[in-house]
Structures are given as structure tokens and as C-alpha cells.
Write an enzyme that holds these catalytic residues in place. Structure first.
Site, PDB file in Angstrom:
ATOM      1  N   TYR A 131      -8.859   2.099  10.225  1.00 34.48           N
ATOM      2  CA  TYR A 131      -9.269   3.038   9.175  1.00 34.48           C
ATOM      3  C   TYR A 131      -9.945   2.291   8.021  1.00 34.48           C
ATOM      4  CZ  TYR A 131      -4.467   1.649   7.839  1.00 34.48           C
ATOM      5  OH  TYR A 131      -3.316   0.956   7.568  1.00 34.48           O
ATOM      6  N   ASP A 181       0.131   2.752   2.340  1.00 32.97           N
ATOM      7  CA  ASP A 181       0.634   1.675   3.191  1.00 32.97           C
ATOM      8  C   ASP A 181      -0.546   1.169   4.021  1.00 32.97           C
ATOM      9  OD1 ASP A 181       2.018  -0.083   4.765  1.00 32.97           O
ATOM     10  OD2 ASP A 181       3.038   1.443   5.961  1.00 32.97           O
ATOM     11  N   ILE A 182      -1.378   0.368   3.399  1.00 30.44           N
ATOM     12  CA  ILE A 182      -2.653  -0.019   3.998  1.00 30.44           C
ATOM     13  C   ILE A 182      -2.486  -1.330   4.757  1.00 30.44           C
ATOM     14  CG2 ILE A 182      -5.085  -0.449   3.558  1.00 30.44           C
ATOM     15  CD1 ILE A 182      -4.035   2.415   2.891  1.00 30.44           C
ATOM     16  N   GLU A 183      -2.657  -1.246   6.086  1.00 27.40           N
ATOM     17  CA  GLU A 183      -2.485  -2.406   6.962  1.00 27.40           C
ATOM     18  C   GLU A 183      -3.649  -2.515   7.945  1.00 27.40           C
ATOM     19  OE1 GLU A 183       1.519  -2.935   8.474  1.00 27.40           O
ATOM     20  OE2 GLU A 183       2.271  -1.397   7.104  1.00 27.40           O
ATOM     21  N   SER A 184      -4.834  -2.159   7.488  1.00 28.70           N
ATOM     22  CA  SER A 184      -6.007  -2.129   8.370  1.00 28.70           C
ATOM     23  C   SER A 184      -6.400  -3.531   8.824  1.00 28.70           C
ATOM     24  CB  SER A 184      -7.187  -1.472   7.647  1.00 28.70           C
ATOM     25  OG  SER A 184      -7.462  -2.136   6.432  1.00 28.70           O
TER      26      SER A 184
END
Length: 393
Positions: A131, A181-184
Site C-alpha cells: 500500500y 500501523d504502517i508496515e509497507s
């Protein structure tokens, strides 16, 4: 809208069944417990989590697919709480946004109105990791979509959203804010700053333009990794207002909770809570943001880093140390996640209950009793290997 009489009746029944109704949420407290829900294996119902008096903030995960153009819909994954039906965009194209999650909306309302908890909707997560938000316009559109789909109905949201029959996955239920919770990650990045671009724009649009249109308080949280600075959220933390940071002190062994506990007996530590406090106080749009110590609620919460799980005695030592060291910055403990905590029964109490007792005692409001009465221990056998090392001493 539920009448006052019915609300009081439901609250009375809840009190009889589950104990006293939770007190009003205090965003400035240093003894809150935040719990993620929505990704558990054979996960417990959301209402069951809401009935747990040890939990103050419930975080629904995840909206895990982002719109790629203005007019596109995001997608979501709430495990077993949704059916297969999805919304279609105008024109007929199916999307990844589920339209049948019948238990979530009523549970959110009960969570808030009966049990006094705040409910946040989390975007991102660790799967899938492709994403991105390529432009400011797309980031602002995404914020507006989430506000229309999950924010307050009626005059405080664009009436055209309601009139057009646009998606309301949880019906009339309204979340209390949004978690990032950004783990791209992509092996072939689509643009250089794909991991961080757009999130500050999105949060500023929420805070400056959307939240002020509604009565009440709405919150923004983030869930960075323990490494400082976080590659995904550091830019947003510097340029936009976060209320809470649920720092994940697991899945990164060098700065994990285990490193923190081990460091209590040494003069140096690789644990980064100190660095997080320093970072937000000197390089953030909100120097008063509350930092939560994120822990796995059992070894099943961090299967790739089981050492980061702390038994009750270890958790008490680490939490008490840092809450007392930073009483105004420490916000509480974040746990991943609800079903793991529920399955981790220690002396007939789930892990979140122990954690709530620890933070309450450390904040000066009670004495932490780590004893396990023999009668209680005999009744409750460990439910999984995640509890075998957790018995308090």
C-alpha cells in the site's frame, strides 16, 4: 438512536454479568491498556473484548488496502467477523471493502456507550505490504472516505455521502479515531519515499478539516517499530499531530521488550524507550504525545520473536521502571492482540488483566499483587505454550 431508558437497562444487565461498567476514558492517563483486535486466529468476538474491564482502547485491524485513485475504495480484513460480500464502486466494479460485518457495528456502540472504551480503526498492517499514497490529493481523499464510511453520520459528515448510499461497513457505529500501523514494503519501490509519503497529509486533513466538523473528541495514533527513527512514520510524527504512539517493542529483537528487561540489570541497554521520549520531545508536532509500551500478549503474538514476550514478573519490572521514569509521557501498554491475550490465562486471569494491574499499581493507585493462590492455580491449566513461562513469582 437508543433511548436513555434502554441504555440504562442494558448497562444494568452488563454490570450484573461482567462487573462494574468502565469509567470514562482518560487520554492523559499513564495507566491505559490498548488492545488490537481483528486478526486473531479463531478470534474472540469484539463484544467479548469490550466486556473486559482491563482494556481502555480497542484498535480494529485492518483497513489493509488503500485506494489507488480518487474514486477508488479501500479494502479491509477483520478475519472471521465479516462475510464474503463486498461493496462495488459506482459502475459495478467489486472492491475489497466488506459490506457484511454484522457484529462489529453493534459491538462498537456497546464498547463505547456501555463499557466506556475508545475504539480506533487501524489502517495498514503487515499484510499485504504494497500500500502507498502517491499524492497529497489521494491522501486527503482517503481520509475523507474513512471519515464518511466510519465517522459520524448526519450533519457532521457530508450529507451527500449518506444521500448517495456510500459505504457504511459498520452501519451507524462511529469510531473514535484512526490508527496508522504502517508496515509497507516493496522489493521494487514505486517511488523513493513510498513508505512515508502521504501520512502526514492524511492526518493533518483529519485533524484540521474533518474532526472539527463533529462534536466530541477524535484521536490519531500510530504504531511505529521500536527502531528510532521509524522509517514509515517519523516524517508524519514531525509534521502532524499524534495523540498516542503504540510503539511495537517486539519483532525487532535488538530493541525489543526482552532487550529492555535484560537492560534493567546493566548500565547500558539497546531498549529504545528513552530514545522515543527524546525524539518526540524534540522532533514532533505534538511533544506531549503519549507513548505506549507495545508488548505481545503471549508468545503467539510474536511467533518470529518469541523472546520479546515477558512473563508477568518481567513485565512488571519493565513497565514499572519506565512509567515511573516518564510519568507524563508514558501512556500505558499496547498489546497484540486480543485472542492471544484471552488464550494466555495465568491463574485464571488473561494477560491483559495482569498488565492492567501492573500499570495501575505503577501509577500509584494500588499495590500490584503477583501471587497466584493455590486454589486458583489448580482450577486453571495453561491453555497453550504461551503461558508456560508466564506464571508470576
Amino acid at each position: 438512536m437508543r433511548s436513555t431508558t434502554i441504555s440504562r437497562a442494558v448497562a444494568t444487565v452488563a454490570t450484573l454479568l461482567f462487573g462494574s461498567v468502565s469509567a470514562t476514558f482518560n487520554a492523559n492517563a499513564n495507566s491505559n491498556v490498548a488492545m488490537y483486535w481483528g486478526q486473531g486466529s479463531n478470534q474472540i468476538p469484539l463484544l467479548q473484548l469490550c466486556q473486559n474491564p482491563s482494556v481502555d482502547v480497542v484498535i480494529l485491524g485492518f483497513v489493509n488496502s488503500f485506494p489507488t485513485f480518487i474514486g477508488d475504495y479501500p479494502g479491509d480484513n477483520f478475519a472471521n467477523a465479516c462475510g464474503d460480500a463486498v461493496y462495488s464502486r459506482p459502475g459495478g466494479a467489486a472492491t475489497g471493502l466488506h459490506s457484511s460485518c454484522p457484529s462489529i457495528g453493534p459491538a462498537i456502540t456497546s464498547c463505547q456507550q456501555i463499557y466506556g472504551k475508545k475504539v480506533l480503526l487501524s489502517i495498514g498492517g503487515s499484510y499485504p505490504t504494497d500500500y502507498t499514497l502517491a499524492t497529497t490529493a489521494l491522501a486527503q481523499y482517503f481520509a475523507e472516505f474513512l471519515w464518511g464510511a466510519f465517522g459520524p453520520e448526519g450533519p457532521s459528515a457530508p450529507q451527500s455521502w449518506i444521500d448517495a448510499g456510500s459505504p457504511r461497513p459498520f452501519g451507524s457505529a462511529v469510531v473514535d479515531g484512526f490508527d496508522f500501523d504502517i508496515e509497507s514494503y516493496q522489493a521494487s519501490p514505486p517511488f523513493a519515499d513510498y513508505q512515508s509519503r502521504g501520512y502526514g497529509d492524511m492526518i493533518n486533513h483529519f485533524k484540521n478539516n474533518l474532526f472539527p466538523t463533529a462534536a466530541g473528541s477524535y484521536y490519531i495514533s500510530g504504531a511505529p517499530q521500536c527502531i528510532v527513527p521509524d522509517s514509515h512514520l517519523d516524517a508524519a510524527i514531525q509534521t502532524s499531530h499524534f495523540d498516542f504512539l503504540f510503539v511495537q517493542f517486539y519483532n525487532t529483537p535488538q530493541c525489543s521488550a526482552r532487550a529492555g528487561y535484560n537492560g534493567l540489570s546493566t548500565t547500558t541497554t539497546a531498549f529504545t524507550f528513552d530514545q522515543w521520549v527524546s525524539r518526540v520531545q524534540s522532533n514532533s508536532a505534538n511533544p506531549s504525545v503519549k507513548i505506549y509500551l507495545g508488548l505481545p500478549a503471549g508468545t503467539a503474538g510474536a511467533p518470529g520473536d518469541t523472546a520479546s514476550y515477558l512473563n508477568v514478573t518481567e513485565a512488571n519490572a519493565l513497565i514499572s521502571t519506565y512509567l515511573k521514569k516518564y510519568p507524563s509521557t508514558f501512556g500505558g501498554v499496547m498489546l497484540w492482540e486480543a485472542t492471544v491475550s484471552y488464550n494466555n490465562q495465568i491463574c485464571c486471569k488473561d494477560y491483559s488483566t495482569w498488565i492492567k494491574q501492573i500499570v495501575t499499581a505503577a501509577s500509584g493507585n494500588s499495590y500490584f499483587d503477583s501471587s497466584c493462590p493455590a486454589a486458583s492455580a489448580a482450577l486453571c491449566a495453561p491453555s497453550s505454550t504461551s503461558t508456560s513461562s508466564a506464571t508470576p513469582t
